[in-house]
Write a protein that holds these residues in place. Structure first.
Motif, PDB file in Angstrom:
ATOM      1  N   GLY A 139       0.826  -1.207   0.000  1.00  8.90           N
ATOM      2  CA  GLY A 139       0.000   0.000   0.000  1.00  8.90           C
ATOM      3  C   GLY A 139       0.858   1.253   0.000  1.00  8.90           C
ATOM      4  N   HIS A 140       0.238   2.377  -0.229  1.00  7.32           N
ATOM      5  CA  HIS A 140       0.979   3.630  -0.217  1.00  7.32           C
ATOM      6  C   HIS A 140       0.190   4.711   0.489  1.00  7.32           C
ATOM      7  N   PRO A 141       0.805   5.795   0.996  1.00  6.02           N
ATOM      8  CA  PRO A 141       2.226   6.138   0.865  1.00  6.02           C
ATOM      9  C   PRO A 141       3.142   5.142   1.586  1.00  6.02           C
ATOM     10  N   ASN A 142       4.427   5.161   1.203  1.00  7.93           N
ATOM     11  CA  ASN A 142       5.386   4.214   1.780  1.00  7.93           C
ATOM     12  C   ASN A 142       5.951   4.771   3.099  1.00  7.93           C
ATOM     13  N   TYR A 143       5.081   4.875   4.087  1.00 12.78           N
ATOM     14  CA  TYR A 143       5.453   5.485   5.372  1.00 12.78           C
ATOM     15  C   TYR A 143       6.693   4.859   5.995  1.00 12.78           C
ATOM     16  N   ILE A 144       6.763   3.504   6.026  1.00  9.63           N
ATOM     17  CA  ILE A 144       7.903   2.833   6.668  1.00  9.63           C
ATOM     18  C   ILE A 144       9.180   3.188   5.930  1.00  9.63           C
ATOM     19  N   GLU A 145       9.130   3.072   4.595  1.00  9.27           N
ATOM     20  CA  GLU A 145      10.309   3.379   3.782  1.00  9.27           C
ATOM     21  C   GLU A 145      10.793   4.803   4.065  1.00  9.27           C
ATOM     22  N   GLN A 146       9.843   5.734   4.129  1.00 14.07           N
ATOM     23  CA  GLN A 146      10.225   7.125   4.392  1.00 14.07           C
ATOM     24  C   GLN A 146      10.922   7.261   5.743  1.00 14.07           C
ATOM     25  N   GLN A 147      10.366   6.587   6.772  1.00 13.30           N
ATOM     26  CA  GLN A 147      10.979   6.696   8.104  1.00 13.30           C
ATOM     27  C   GLN A 147      12.384   6.101   8.094  1.00 13.30           C
TER      28      GLN A 147
ATOM     29  N   LEU B 265       9.432  -2.652  -6.122  1.00 16.03           N
ATOM     30  CA  LEU B 265       8.065  -3.173  -5.950  1.00 16.03           C
ATOM     31  C   LEU B 265       7.090  -2.089  -6.396  1.00 16.03           C
ATOM     32  N   PRO B 266       5.869  -2.478  -6.787  1.00 16.61           N
ATOM     33  CA  PRO B 266       4.912  -1.474  -7.263  1.00 16.61           C
ATOM     34  C   PRO B 266       4.530  -0.462  -6.178  1.00 16.61           C
ATOM     35  N   MET B 267       4.203   0.752  -6.606  1.00 16.82           N
ATOM     36  CA  MET B 267       3.810   1.815  -5.675  1.00 16.82           C
ATOM     37  C   MET B 267       2.568   1.409  -4.879  1.00 16.82           C
ATOM     38  N   GLY B 268       1.576   0.868  -5.585  1.00 18.09           N
ATOM     39  CA  GLY B 268       0.329   0.505  -4.908  1.00 18.09           C
ATOM     40  C   GLY B 268      -0.121  -0.886  -5.296  1.00 18.09           C
ATOM     41  N   GLY B 269      -1.257  -1.288  -4.768  1.00 13.70           N
ATOM     42  CA  GLY B 269      -1.832  -2.583  -5.110  1.00 13.70           C
ATOM     43  C   GLY B 269      -1.302  -3.693  -4.225  1.00 13.70           C
ATOM     44  N   GLU B 270      -2.038  -4.798  -4.232  1.00 16.81           N
ATOM     45  CA  GLU B 270      -1.689  -5.935  -3.386  1.00 16.81           C
ATOM     46  C   GLU B 270      -0.371  -6.560  -3.840  1.00 16.81           C
ATOM     47  N   TYR B 271       0.464  -6.945  -2.867  1.00 17.68           N
ATOM     48  CA  TYR B 271       1.711  -7.629  -3.195  1.00 17.68           C
ATOM     49  C   TYR B 271       1.439  -9.129  -3.291  1.00 17.68           C
ATOM     50  N   THR B 272       0.965  -9.529  -4.474  1.00 18.54           N
ATOM     51  CA  THR B 272       0.640 -10.930  -4.710  1.00 18.54           C
ATOM     52  C   THR B 272       1.935 -11.730  -4.925  1.00 18.54           C
ATOM     53  N   GLY B 273       1.772 -13.053  -5.034  1.00 16.95           N
ATOM     54  CA  GLY B 273       2.929 -13.922  -5.225  1.00 16.95           C
ATOM     55  C   GLY B 273       3.781 -13.495  -6.411  1.00 16.95           C
ATOM     56  N   GLN B 274       3.118 -13.200  -7.528  1.00 22.45           N
ATOM     57  CA  GLN B 274       3.852 -12.850  -8.734  1.00 22.45           C
ATOM     58  C   GLN B 274       4.610 -11.539  -8.540  1.00 22.45           C
ATOM     59  N   VAL B 275       3.913 -10.542  -7.986  1.00 19.45           N
ATOM     60  CA  VAL B 275       4.537  -9.235  -7.743  1.00 19.45           C
ATOM     61  C   VAL B 275       5.780  -9.414  -6.880  1.00 19.45           C
ATOM     62  N   MET B 276       5.653 -10.242  -5.833  1.00 14.53           N
ATOM     63  CA  MET B 276       6.751 -10.433  -4.898  1.00 14.53           C
ATOM     64  C   MET B 276       7.933 -11.108  -5.593  1.00 14.53           C
ATOM     65  N   VAL B 277       7.655 -12.143  -6.391  1.00 16.41           N
ATOM     66  CA  VAL B 277       8.727 -12.837  -7.113  1.00 16.41           C
ATOM     67  C   VAL B 277       9.467 -11.843  -8.007  1.00 16.41           C
ATOM     68  N   GLU B 278       8.709 -11.039  -8.728  1.00 15.76           N
ATOM     69  CA  GLU B 278       9.350 -10.100  -9.649  1.00 15.76           C
ATOM     70  C   GLU B 278      10.147  -9.048  -8.885  1.00 15.76           C
ATOM     71  N   GLY B 279       9.544  -8.506  -7.812  1.00 12.94           N
ATOM     72  CA  GLY B 279      10.216  -7.465  -7.032  1.00 12.94           C
ATOM     73  C   GLY B 279      11.515  -7.966  -6.412  1.00 12.94           C
TER      74      GLY B 279
END
Lengths: 714, 516
Positions: free
Chosen positions: A324-332, A352-366
């Protein structure tokens, strides 16, 4: 929950030391509350946490034994305000509601609660509904945790971890005098697993005991000058206390080889997906054993600088996995690294994508992208060099019909929108505001009704701006369900319309339950509920608010009446809001109640009538006008097998409950005479059987007589 | 084409002991009992010494939307595997779909991978709303999806599991489980599945029956049920009274004289028309068909179309016909069968009518009807007092008698106002067809098929007529063009595609642009 029993689940809540609990994540949380000596529980139902409410509602006996108070709150604000019981008293309290939408409603109470702080542990279980299948706007609850300075847990999605998080949450809350949010994803709530149960605990202080010994501490009350002190206390006392607890208790977990040159910092909730991705990349086995250095944040707020910096020490690159976004943790984290002058390369959104669910495929690619850039040597060659021939799979996107959710078979809301369509055919299109609830399915085909939805109970409120200068001109129509009406529609929508002399039309869809969330009872439910006062009239409430023009429709299936009433509301000279209360029982719940009753009656030899509808396919011309005003799952199309006909005809299947909508619509819209209502009488009386046989004889004689004089085929 | 090209070959690696995680996703339509199915699968896995985890996004499951259930399992080696909570593209071993299009959806979403995924799908259809509301036939193309399964999946088990379940008196979750067991995709014995069903308690016998049948179809031991689309309605027998035999024989002789290509359709048409009115009407019908044949030649496609659409044109839907159909013995039998009336039960039958002034006026003799139509005051008065829905109980004597008497007006039909207007409309249409046939038979054939646009009652009927008029109007614009027939077909399909007729107007604009 008049129509459903959770006896089976309630039994699981009774389990004790040495037993293994088996069930869904949300039920595990419910059990964990009792094991941690919770003193009171409240909340507002909604996927994915409805189950917690439903089960506790049926668990009165256990709660009674333990001295735990449970109530179904009127709204998320009510639920959060309820946590006030933990402000002065050492009582553990828990409330639950649906993700960001619930937190939005709760935020006023949440800010006050967070400012004054708590003495007893205050736990807010937030059911996140993000990504695929989500029924709400895609936002993060995280922002509320940051702005109100309440802590947020996001445990790894398995039952033992989730259960542990409940205990940790209470402790953390008490130690840092701060309410704690326990965030659980929709799949974690529905995940089916096991954990070792322990005995339920009686609260150290019950709410009754508190009432008998009232306490108040001025410095916990939100009023200047205390409020200034609260802010300071948040920063100097509560947060440091929380950070100490997180480190000492090892809330966040470390996996893999601590010396690794690259590392992952992830939310606990994403752990399983990350491990699967690592496994698919050949970097972890299926038990999660891996070389990759991972910091799993089971507590996502606050972050402990020292812990993060220590993790990043000596690494070339770190990837933040944050859904999800904004990337609060990343910013901190970025801020920490920059301030401390670290050189480590920080990756996150982007890989990793800015928004949207981090599905299995997204995670593998990221992860694949991250490792190939920062640690290519780690990736097995086989994973990088593809030698598989891609197979061309036909594109079905043009073929497949969308299948959005719609009204159930026999839904009493269907005829309301059929009537609205008919009115619009007559008076032209209108501006229509929708609300949250099943009735929102009117947005979808075949009705395509409704322009906006601004929140629960806010349907009529969202038509507030539409004041027509021409008093004879068009009026806005707005819909609100009985759930939304009692949640806050009574004041925010109806009261507002009265006060501002709105001329618009408000339709209150009253189906006797909070249906969209699973059929919970509400103030106007017709069922008798031993722990609640039901049967409070919506009409009286509306009149009490000052509405003059009110119409009650007791059978929404009467499409003609529904249409005429709506037409009157849109054309009457009378000033002020026109309110139509359209009432018929939610068919899903009605069937749950009635089916077993009828089956029993039939068995006992009592007279039972089962209605159902049918279509004469020789009369039906296959225009499907009826379906454009229905969309009922049981009303569908079928082939006739007659070479003389091109188009499929209407057909009604066995699932029809005989609600009457088909006939009423055919009548109101003057469609066609194809529909018939068949009523099957079980155990008919001797008298009606005799009459039936007699008329049957005469009828067949007439039929024979007619056929004898002509050529018949069919 | 959605090519499965991923930069990385991301396949699961097994555990130290060779144990593998098996992933199974089930796509269902809300309310199909996907929850029951997944619970069964988990129970079977655990009974066979596996660890299993199931998740679902129930969300709006109950409310007819598409839903996904997901199960992962792994041989128990004493440690808890890290199971994933949702299916991933290219990472599904077993894909179950409880409806054909949901199977297609799974393929489109990348959950079916060549060389990996066993696809278990029921081929029956639950049409989506968008398919049902088209004025014509809006149903999706099933065969295309079945073909795609063959390409995308490693192994396919696809048949109508809904019918299998129904015939066994059970629900689809049982037959799906049977298909899963029979597919051999899971390393579990049949008995362990059946044991789980027994333990589930409710409707055990029926579930076991459905499971068994599906199992044997999946293993190939027994054949799958025939697809619904192939089942043709049984042709009812023809009943001809003694007195009318000779006349009927004469018509049959004329029928036999028609070219072979036309005979079958004309035969059906003749029966329909005679059944609708009488033998004389049948003669009129054959007359029209013969006219078409006269200006036609092999393969007589135009005449076949004439046989089909003239029958429909002559059998227009009026009160008499509806009353006739609703009072027939065969109809009573069909209803009893459809709604399942058992021994000792009674059937009460209510018909929904809404006769308006038009229907009344047009069901009167020509002159009287016209006079009535001209009386606006009368119309208003009727509308005020009588224009409302009527419920008629056809199982009761009074109700039946009422409809029976209306149907008894049949011999007078030719004198009624409605017949007059219908016949003028029909002959105008048929003359245009015959004229066109002289120069362009293909176009004439399409003009015949345009009668498909006229259907429904009251407003729907009126809308149909206006669409028909619009489409027919394009004839003069198209006449003489080599692709005239093709364009006429497109116009008709446009008209059948949407209610408001926007598509049709668009297509017509194009056609006009030719003329300009």
């Amino acid at each position: 929950m008049a129509e459903r029993s959770f006896a089976k689940e309630v039994q699981k809540l009774k389990q004790g030391e040495g037993e293994t609990f088996t069930g869904e994540g949300i039920l595990a949380i419910t059990k964990a509350l009792l094991e941690n000596g919770v003193g009171y529980v409240g909340g507002y139902q909604g996927s994915p946490i409805s189950h917690l409410m439903d089960v506790l509602a049926d668990a009165q006996d256990i709660l009674g034994e333990l001295g735990v108070h449970f109530e179904a709150s009127a709204s998320e604000a009510t639920a959060t305000a309820m946590l006030a019981a933990s402000v002065h008293y050492p009582i553990r309290g828990a409330v639950t509601y649906k993700s960001v939408v619930g937190t939005n409603v709760a935020s006023d109470a949440l800010s006050n609660l967070a400012s004054g702080g708590v003495t007893g542990g205050a736990l807010i279980i937030v059911g996140e509904d993000y990504g695929e299948g989500s029924s709400i706007m895609q936002e993060r609850t995280y922002a509320f945790a940051m702005k109100s300075q309440v802590w947020m847990l996001d445990p790894r999605p398995n039952l033992p971890s989730i259960v542990k998080a409940v205990g940790d949450g209470f402790e953390l809350s008490e130690l840092s005098n701060t309410p704690v949010m326990l965030q659980v994803g929709i799949r974690s709530c529905h995940v089916h697993g096991h954990f070792e149960a322990s005995d339920n605990k009686r609260p150290e202080m019950t709410v009754s005991e508190a009432l008998e010994n009232p306490k108040r501490k001025l410095d916990r009350i939100v009023l200047p000058p205390a409020t200034y002190i609260h802010e300071a206390e948040k920063l100097t006392k509560r947060k440091p206390a929380a950070e100490r607890f997180i480190v000492e208790k090892g809330i966040n977990e470390r996996f893999g080889d601590a010396g690794g040159k690259v590392g992952l910092i992830l939310q606990g909730g994403t752990y399983n997906t990350v491990v699967r991705a690592l496994n698919r990349l050949g970097l972890a086995d299926l038990y999660g054993d891996t070389e990759i250095d991972m910091l799993v944040l089971n507590c996502v707020y606050p972050l402990v600088d020292s812990q993060i910096l220590d993790f990043c020490e000596g690494k070339d690159a770190v990837l933040i996995i944050e859904e999800g976004h904004p990337n609060y943790i990343e910013q901190q984290v970025a801020h920490m690294l920059y301030q401390s002058g670290k050189r480590v390369k920080l990756e996150g959104k982007g890989k990793l994508p800015m928004g949207g669910e981090y599905t299995g495929q997204v995670m593998v690619e990221g992860l694949g992208a991250f490792f190939s850039e920062h640690a290519p040597s780690l990736l097995p060659v086989a994973k990088v060099a593809t030698n598989e021939e891609p197979v061309a799979i036909p594109d079905l996107s043009q073929t497949l019909p969308a299948r959005p959710p719609g009204f159930c078979t026999g839904c009493p809301e269907r005829p309301i929108f059929a009537a609205t369509k008919l009115v619009e055919e007559e008076l032209g299109p209108h501006h229509i505001s929708s609300d949250i609830g099943c009735h929102l399915f009117s947005i979808m085909p075949p009705f395509d009704i409704g322009a906006t939805t601004m929140g629960y109970g806010l349907g009529p409120a969202s038509a507030a701006a539409f004041h027509n200068e021409n008093r004879k001109g068009r009026r806005a129509i707005s819909f609100v369900g009985d759930g939304g009406f009692w949640h806050n529609g009574l004041t925010s929508s109806v009261g507002n319309a009265v006060f501002n002399k709105s001329d618009n039309v408000i339709v209150i869809v009253d189906n006797f339950y909070s249906s969209a969330t699973g059929g919970q009872d509400i103030l106007s439910s017709r069922a008798v509920n031993k722990t609640k006062q039901t049967q409070n009239s919506i009409v009286d409430a509306v009149k009490g608010m000052g509405v003059k023009w009110v119409r009650q429709i007791d059978r929404t299936y009467d499409v003609t009446k529904m249409r005429d009433t709506l037409k009157e509301a849109l054309t009457t000279e009378e000033e002020g809001p026109k309110v139509i209360v359209a009432s018929s029982e939610c068919m899903l719940n009605k069937q749950r109640r009635v089916k077993p009753e009828l089956a029993k009656a039939a068995k006992d030899g009592k007279r039972v009538v089962r209605p159902r509808f049918g279509v004469d396919e020789d009369v039906c011309t296959g225009d499907h006008a009826c379906m454009r005003l229905s969309g009922c799952p049981s009303l569908s199309v079928k082939d006739t097998g007659d070479p003389l006909r091109d188009d499929p005809v209407a057909a009604i299947d066995q699932t029809c409950v005989g609600c009457g909508n088909c006939g009423e619509v055919a009548d109101a819209a003057v469609l066609c005479p194809s529909f018939y209502q068949a009523e099957i009488v079980t155990n008919p009386t001797a008298r009606e059987t005799r009459r039936a046989t007699r008329s049957g004889r005469i009828i067949s004689w007439l039929q024979r007589r007619r056929d004898a004089k002509r050529v018949v085929f069919a | 084409m959605n090519m499965q090209t991923k930069p990385l070959i991301a396949r699961r690696s097994p555990g130290p002991d060779g144990e593998k995680i098996i992933t199974l996703a089930a796509l269902a339509v809300g309310g199909q009992g996907g929850g029951v199915l997944t619970n069964w699968i988990v129970a079977v896995a655990e009974a066979n010494g596996y660890r299993a985890q199931s998740t679902s996004v129930a969300g709006v499951a109950q409310r007819t939307g598409a839903t996904i259930y997901y199960v992962e399992m792994c041989r128990d080696t004493g440690r808890m595997p890290v199971f994933s909570l949702s299916p991933a593209i290219g990472d599904v071993d077993i894909l179950m779909a409880s409806e054909l299009m949901e199977g297609g959806r799974a393929i489109m979403r990348g959950f079916v991978t060549p060389g990996r995924t066993t696809m278990i799908a029921s081929t029956h259809r639950i049409p989506a709303v968008s398919e049902k509301i088209a004025p014509g036939d809006g149903r999706a193309n099933g065969p295309e999806v079945i073909e795609a399964m063959g390409i995308a999946a490693d192994h396919v088990v696809a048949f109508d599991m809904e019918t299998v379940a129904k015939q066994a008196g059970s629900v689809i979750s049982s037959s799906l489980l049977g298909a899963l067991a029979g597919s051999g995709a899971l390393p579990f014995p049949r008995e362990s599945y059946e044991e789980v069903i027994r333990q589930s308690g409710r409707g055990v016998e029926a579930s076991l029956r459905a499971f068994g049948v599906a199992y044997e179809i999946a293993t190939g031991e027994s054949p799958a049920p025939a697809p619904e689309t192939e089942t043709v309605a049984p042709v009812p027998v023809l009943h001809v009274p003694e007195k009318l035999r000779a006349q009927w024989a004469a018509l049959e002789a004329r029928l036999a004289a028609l070219p072979a290509e036309v005979r079958e359709m004309a035969g059906l048409g003749l029966k329909k028309v005679v059944d609708y009115q009488d033998l004389g009407y049948g003669a009129d019908y054959l007359g029209m068909v013969e006219k078409a044949v006269a200006v036609d030649a092999a393969p007589y496609e135009m005449s076949a179309a004439a046989a089909k659409y003239c029958a429909r044109a002559l059998c227009y839907d009026d009160l008499l016909r509806v009353a006739d159909i609703k009072t027939r013995a065969t109809r009573f039998a069909r209803v009893k069968d459809e709604v399942v009336v058992n021994e000792g039960q009674l059937l009460m039958l209510t018909e929904y009518f809404h006769p308006r002034f038009e229907e009344l006026a047009t069901t009167l003799p020509r002159g009287l009807g016209r006079w009535l139509q001209s009386r606006k005051g009368l119309e208003a008065w009727y509308t005020r007092h009588f224009d409302k829905g009527r419920r008629v109980r056809t199982d009761s004597l009074s109700g039946f008698a009422l409809l029976w008497m209306v149907s008894a007006l049949r011999p007078l039909r030719r004198r009624l106002l409605r017949h007059d207007s219908e016949m003028r409309h029909v002959s105008a249409w048929f003359d245009t067809v015959l004229q066109t046939a002289a120069t362009d038979r293909a176009l004439a054939t399409e003009l015949l098929a345009n009668y498909r646009l006229i259907k429904g009652y009251s407003d729907t009927h009126a809308r149909g007529l206006s669409k028909f008029a619009k489409v027919m109007g394009a004839r003069d614009l198209l006449a003489g063009r080599p692709d005239a027939a093709d364009w006429m077909r497109r116009l008709r399909n446009a008209a059948l595609d949407d209610v408001e007729g926007e598509k049709l107007d668009g297509a017509l604009a194009t056609v006009r642009s030719f003329a300009a």
